[in-house]
Enzyme design. Structure first.
Site, short mmCIF file in Angstrom:
data_model
loop_
_atom_site.label_atom_id
_atom_site.label_comp_id
_atom_site.label_asym_id
_atom_site.label_seq_id
_atom_site.Cartn_x
_atom_site.Cartn_y
_atom_site.Cartn_z
N GLN A 192 0.79 -1.23 0.00
CA GLN A 192 0.00 0.00 0.00
C GLN A 192 0.82 1.28 0.00
O GLN A 192 0.41 2.28 -0.61
CB GLN A 192 -0.92 -0.01 1.22
CG GLN A 192 -1.95 1.10 1.26
CD GLN A 192 -3.06 0.77 2.21
OE1 GLN A 192 -4.03 0.09 1.85
NE2 GLN A 192 -2.95 1.22 3.45
N ASP A 219 4.26 0.26 4.11
CA ASP A 219 3.03 -0.22 4.75
C ASP A 219 2.47 -1.29 3.82
O ASP A 219 1.96 -0.99 2.73
CB ASP A 219 2.02 0.92 4.92
CG ASP A 219 0.69 0.45 5.51
OD1 ASP A 219 0.57 -0.75 5.82
OD2 ASP A 219 -0.22 1.28 5.65
N LYS A 252 3.01 10.07 10.25
CA LYS A 252 2.78 9.58 8.91
C LYS A 252 1.57 10.32 8.34
O LYS A 252 0.42 10.04 8.68
CB LYS A 252 2.53 8.07 8.93
CG LYS A 252 2.59 7.44 7.55
CD LYS A 252 2.50 5.93 7.59
CE LYS A 252 1.10 5.46 7.84
NZ LYS A 252 0.88 4.03 7.45
#
Length: 434
Positions: free
Chosen positions: A182, A261, A410
């Site tokens: 992702q 991720d 993030k």
């Protein structure tokens, strides 16, 4: 009006109670409707808060109800329960809503309704006291932190500025490009100043754009502002980041590191117990997936691996942690969903050494604080995160990160207003403090 209650948290020279709470819908960055709560105090102070929404969600996240239902629940159910209460007693506010909901996942009132009000109350309380939000939140956090003297959280006027984790290449549910992982991230060295870290992120983002353009690859962006070219494998995507870092004249493994991720649950076939890489025609067992990770960690300076496995497979997480904990941060997001009870299990099973913090996964500020405290008490690395569906004016998570002394933040790429505003908010505070 309810009887005046002495707050259990912050002391103040005057107390203004909650006069009214309302809600309405607004648009987020994906052109979806989301809920905004507005809280007004008796002294005339007003503050509002919008709730973000994720595309990739953990199975145990707080439940968001349809927007019109969330608005109705705030106006009809939550407001009468909170009007007349002190906004300075955050735990009382949140526990009142949790009790009113009566479920473990906010499915009656909706986590989106509960969180919108919870955060709006914190903001209006800070505003009423004339405090910056991060200062007010820091005081709230430390007031309930039994380990406030152990060094995990900021004290006094000292604040730790987090290291941004820049998602500059998107895949998974944040893009429609066939890339299974992702997020592909560049991470500046932690010994740099916050401003320098932003400069590193910007430089890598721009050189990646130039690199992709030179190869006639798309420079369109995904939900979080990272580029989303079609046709790349996981390793090819990481190679693009390596090229971007080098072309920006940084040393990989010294000035800049890499992270990803995986959001592995999004391409895990539960019936067959296989990880499916449709782009590459690969079907991997858990052990084969481990070997795949072994190769990645050997070839790239990956210091951050988030959600590397399907969230419900605690045995696999335990095995992964034992094998790779000395090589990288093993980051739990979907695994723990900012929920202290689930984090306790994750700690018992020895599965992670780092966590993601997203308030809308759990439903209230108090529960978010409880989760962060537990993580810090157990020595976990803390990353405060946005969601992929966000709004351009919302910087609550920036202030939250400073309040709890987060190690990382993030917020996506250094592009798109709803991402940039969060980085800029910390930069604003950085210049106030330095």
């Amino acid at each position: 009006m309810a009887e005046f209650q002495k707050p259990l948290t912050l002391a103040t020279d005057f107390m203004s109670l909650i006069k009214s709470i309302t809600a309405y819908k607004v648009l987020n960055s994906r052109s979806d409707w989301t809920v905004r709560a507005q809280v007004t105090l008796e002294d005339g102070t007003v503050a509002s808060q919008t709730v973000p929404e994720g595309a990739s969600k953990g199975e145990n996240e707080s439940i968001s109800v349809p927007i019109d239902e969330a608005i109705r629940n705030i106006r009809i159910d939550i407001a009468p329960a909170l009007v007349g209460k002190s906004p300075f007693n955050q735990r009382d506010i949140d526990e009142t809503m949790i009790k009113l909901d009566g479920t473990d996942n906010d499915s009656n009132l909706g986590g989106n309704a509960v969180l919108a009000v919870s955060l709006a109350v914190a903001k209006v309380a800070a505003k009423s006291q004339g405090k910056e939000l991060y200062t007010y939140l820091r005081d709230l956090y430390l007031e309930g932190n039994d380990s406030a003297d152990s060094g995990e959280a900021p004290k006094g006027s000292d604040f730790k500025f987090p290291t941004p984790v820049f998602n500059i290449l998107n895949g998974g549910k944040h893009a429609q490009n066939g890339l299974p992982f992702q997020e592909f991230m560049v991470i500046p060295a932690m010994n740099l100043s916050y401003e320098k870290k932003l400069e590193v992120g910007v430089a890598c983002y721009k050189t990646l754009k130039e690199h992709l353009h030179s190869e006639d690859l798309s420079i369109g962006v995904g939900d979080e502002g990272g580029f989303a070219p079609v046709g790349l494998s996981v390793k090819e995507a990481l190679d693009k980041l390596v090229s971007a870092v080098k072309e920006a004249n940084f040393t990989l493994g010294k000035d800049v590191f890499l992270g990803t991720d995986v959001a592995a649950g999004s391409f895990y076939d539960q019936e067959r117990s296989l990880y499916i890489f449709e782009d590459a025609g690969m079907e991997l067992t858990t052990d084969e997936f481990f070997d795949f990770y072994e190769g990645l960690l050997k070839d790239y300076p990956l210091i951050y691996v988030e959600d590397p496995l399907f969230e419900a497979d605690f045995a696999a997480w335990h095995k992964f942690f034992g094998r790779f904990k000395e090589k990288t941060m093993v980051v739990g997001d979907d695994l723990v969903v900012t929920n202290a009870k689930i984090l306790e299990k994750a700690l018992q099973e020895k599965t992670i050494n780092a966590v993601i913090v997203k308030p809308n996964q759990v439903g209230s500020l108090t529960e978010t604080f409880d989760f962060v405290r537990l993580a810090q008490e157990n020595g976990l690395v803390v990353t405060v995160s946005h969601r992929s569906g966000d709004t351009a004016e919302d910087t609550f998570v920036s202030d939250l990160a400073l309040a709890v002394g987060a190690d990382f933040v993030k917020f996506g790429a250094t592009a798109r207003g709803e991402r940039v505003v969060k980085y800029n908010r910390i930069l604003e505070i950085y210049h106030q403090k330095t």
